[in-house]
Scaffold this motif. Structure first.
Motif, mmCIF file in Angstrom:
data_model
loop_
_atom_site.group_PDB
_atom_site.id
_atom_site.type_symbol
_atom_site.label_atom_id
_atom_site.label_comp_id
_atom_site.label_asym_id
_atom_site.label_seq_id
_atom_site.Cartn_x
_atom_site.Cartn_y
_atom_site.Cartn_z
ATOM 1 N N LEU A 35 -5.184 -14.309 -2.271
ATOM 2 C CA LEU A 35 -5.636 -13.002 -1.793
ATOM 3 C C LEU A 35 -5.941 -12.060 -2.946
ATOM 4 O O LEU A 35 -6.924 -11.300 -2.901
ATOM 5 C CB LEU A 35 -4.566 -12.390 -0.884
ATOM 6 N N ALA A 39 -9.335 -10.217 -3.625
ATOM 7 C CA ALA A 39 -9.325 -8.755 -3.716
ATOM 8 C C ALA A 39 -9.957 -8.297 -5.028
ATOM 9 O O ALA A 39 -10.708 -7.313 -5.069
ATOM 10 C CB ALA A 39 -7.894 -8.233 -3.603
ATOM 11 N N ASP A 45 -11.915 -6.562 4.302
ATOM 12 C CA ASP A 45 -10.764 -6.863 5.158
ATOM 13 C C ASP A 45 -10.923 -8.182 5.918
ATOM 14 O O ASP A 45 -9.991 -8.985 5.978
ATOM 15 C CB ASP A 45 -10.552 -5.722 6.165
ATOM 16 N N LEU A 48 -10.611 -11.221 3.650
ATOM 17 C CA LEU A 48 -9.238 -11.377 3.182
ATOM 18 C C LEU A 48 -8.342 -11.931 4.285
ATOM 19 O O LEU A 48 -7.483 -12.781 4.034
ATOM 20 C CB LEU A 48 -8.687 -10.038 2.680
ATOM 21 N N LEU A 49 -8.532 -11.450 5.508
ATOM 22 C CA LEU A 49 -7.725 -11.944 6.619
ATOM 23 C C LEU A 49 -8.017 -13.415 6.893
ATOM 24 O O LEU A 49 -7.105 -14.219 7.080
ATOM 25 C CB LEU A 49 -8.000 -11.100 7.875
ATOM 26 N N SER A 52 -6.469 -15.504 4.094
ATOM 27 C CA SER A 52 -5.014 -15.626 4.175
ATOM 28 C C SER A 52 -4.595 -16.605 5.264
ATOM 29 O O SER A 52 -3.679 -17.411 5.071
ATOM 30 C CB SER A 52 -4.384 -14.250 4.420
ATOM 31 N N THR A 168 -1.978 -8.322 5.170
ATOM 32 C CA THR A 168 -3.443 -8.267 5.186
ATOM 33 C C THR A 168 -3.959 -7.790 6.535
ATOM 34 O O THR A 168 -4.956 -7.057 6.624
ATOM 35 C CB THR A 168 -4.022 -9.660 4.877
ATOM 36 N N VAL A 173 -7.666 -2.430 3.144
ATOM 37 C CA VAL A 173 -7.916 -3.071 1.860
ATOM 38 C C VAL A 173 -7.604 -2.163 0.682
ATOM 39 O O VAL A 173 -7.269 -2.626 -0.408
ATOM 40 C CB VAL A 173 -9.383 -3.558 1.788
ATOM 41 N N GLU A 176 -3.677 -2.659 0.421
ATOM 42 C CA GLU A 176 -2.991 -3.916 0.671
ATOM 43 C C GLU A 176 -2.688 -4.687 -0.614
ATOM 44 O O GLU A 176 -1.744 -5.473 -0.652
ATOM 45 C CB GLU A 176 -3.795 -4.790 1.620
ATOM 46 N N THR A 177 -3.445 -4.467 -1.674
ATOM 47 C CA THR A 177 -3.151 -5.156 -2.934
ATOM 48 C C THR A 177 -1.758 -4.821 -3.412
ATOM 49 O O THR A 177 -0.954 -5.702 -3.733
ATOM 50 C CB THR A 177 -4.187 -4.783 -4.009
ATOM 51 N N ILE A 180 0.944 -6.067 -0.922
ATOM 52 C CA ILE A 180 1.219 -7.491 -1.057
ATOM 53 C C ILE A 180 2.121 -7.757 -2.259
ATOM 54 O O ILE A 180 3.062 -8.556 -2.192
ATOM 55 C CB ILE A 180 -0.102 -8.280 -1.190
#
Length: 229
Positions: A35, A39, A45, A48-49, A52, A168, A173, A176-177, A180
């Motif tokens: 991820l 990113a 988004d 990324l979803l 994941s 995620t 977005v 979320e970095t 996470i």
């Protein structure tokens, strides 16, 4: 030799006790690292979803399949050793009895008692007695063990991978970095500490190793995404 086998058996038992946490950590690190790479490349988004979820499923199946193959190979090796011991017993039963008696004498029994113990063990389960004495195999792995090991590993991996997946899904977005990263650090800390307690290992060393691998993986992945995309 007997002391070496005993030490090895204890080590293997500890590794197996903590393997679920290691598998969960693998799921956390692998998914979070992937991820971070996406990113860094500027993925949105939805991508990324999808990434994941795909990483969670593919990684879990891959890890479970690898564990199944590993345990299956161990069982096949044990069966081959059992066949060899059975052949040697059929070919030279007295020699194998003397060898077993020598083993028990080396463990501290008198020659007479060692011979008696060897006779009783050979009468009860000759192949099992030889496997235990010569190879440290107390019991041949059950036929269902590879399947259970594969399923357990896959589930543990997916549980770990679910942590970055959930973040995620919930976090935008823009944040979320960092979310996470925080979640990974907390999760790795918890699983490492629990695993260290179960396996009676050093909690500090296990935690440091997990964090170095986890943060290093995410950092390298993010940097790759920034530089190459």
């Amino acid at each position: 030799m007997a002391e070496q086998l005993s030490w090895w058996s204890r080590l293997v038992a500890r590794v197996r006790e903590t393997s679920w946490a290691i598998d969960a950590n693998d799921g956390i690190i692998a998914t979070a690292g992937l991820l971070q790479g996406f990113a860094g490349a500027g993925a949105g988004d939805r991508l990324l979803l999808f990434t994941s979820i795909a990483a969670m499923l593919a990684g879990g199946l891959s890890a479970g399949g690898a564990k199944w193959a590993e345990v299956a190979a161990e069982r096949e090796g044990e069966l081959e050793l059992a066949a060899e011991e059975r052949s040697e017993i059929e070919r030279d039963p007295e020699g194998e009895l003397a060898e077993l008696a020598t083993y028990w004498q080396g463990r501290g029994l008198t020659p007479e008692l060692a011979h008696e113990v060897a006779q009783q063990l050979m009468a009860r389960d000759a192949v099992g007695a030889q496997l235990d004495a010569e190879h440290g195999i107390e019991e041949i792995t059950h036929a269902s063990a590879p399947w259970w090991a594969g399923v357990e590993t896959a589930i543990a991996f997916m549980i770990g991978a679910a942590i970055p997946v959930i973040i995620t899904f919930l976090a935008p977005v823009a944040i979320e970095t960092w979310a996470i990263i925080v979640a990974v650090v907390v999760s790795l800390a918890l699983t490492s500490l629990v695993a260290a307690g179960v396996g009676r290992l050093s909690a500090v060393r296990m935690l440091i190793r997990s964090l170095i691998v986890g943060l290093g993986t995410m950092g390298v992945s993010y940097l790759a995404g920034v530089l190459f995309f």
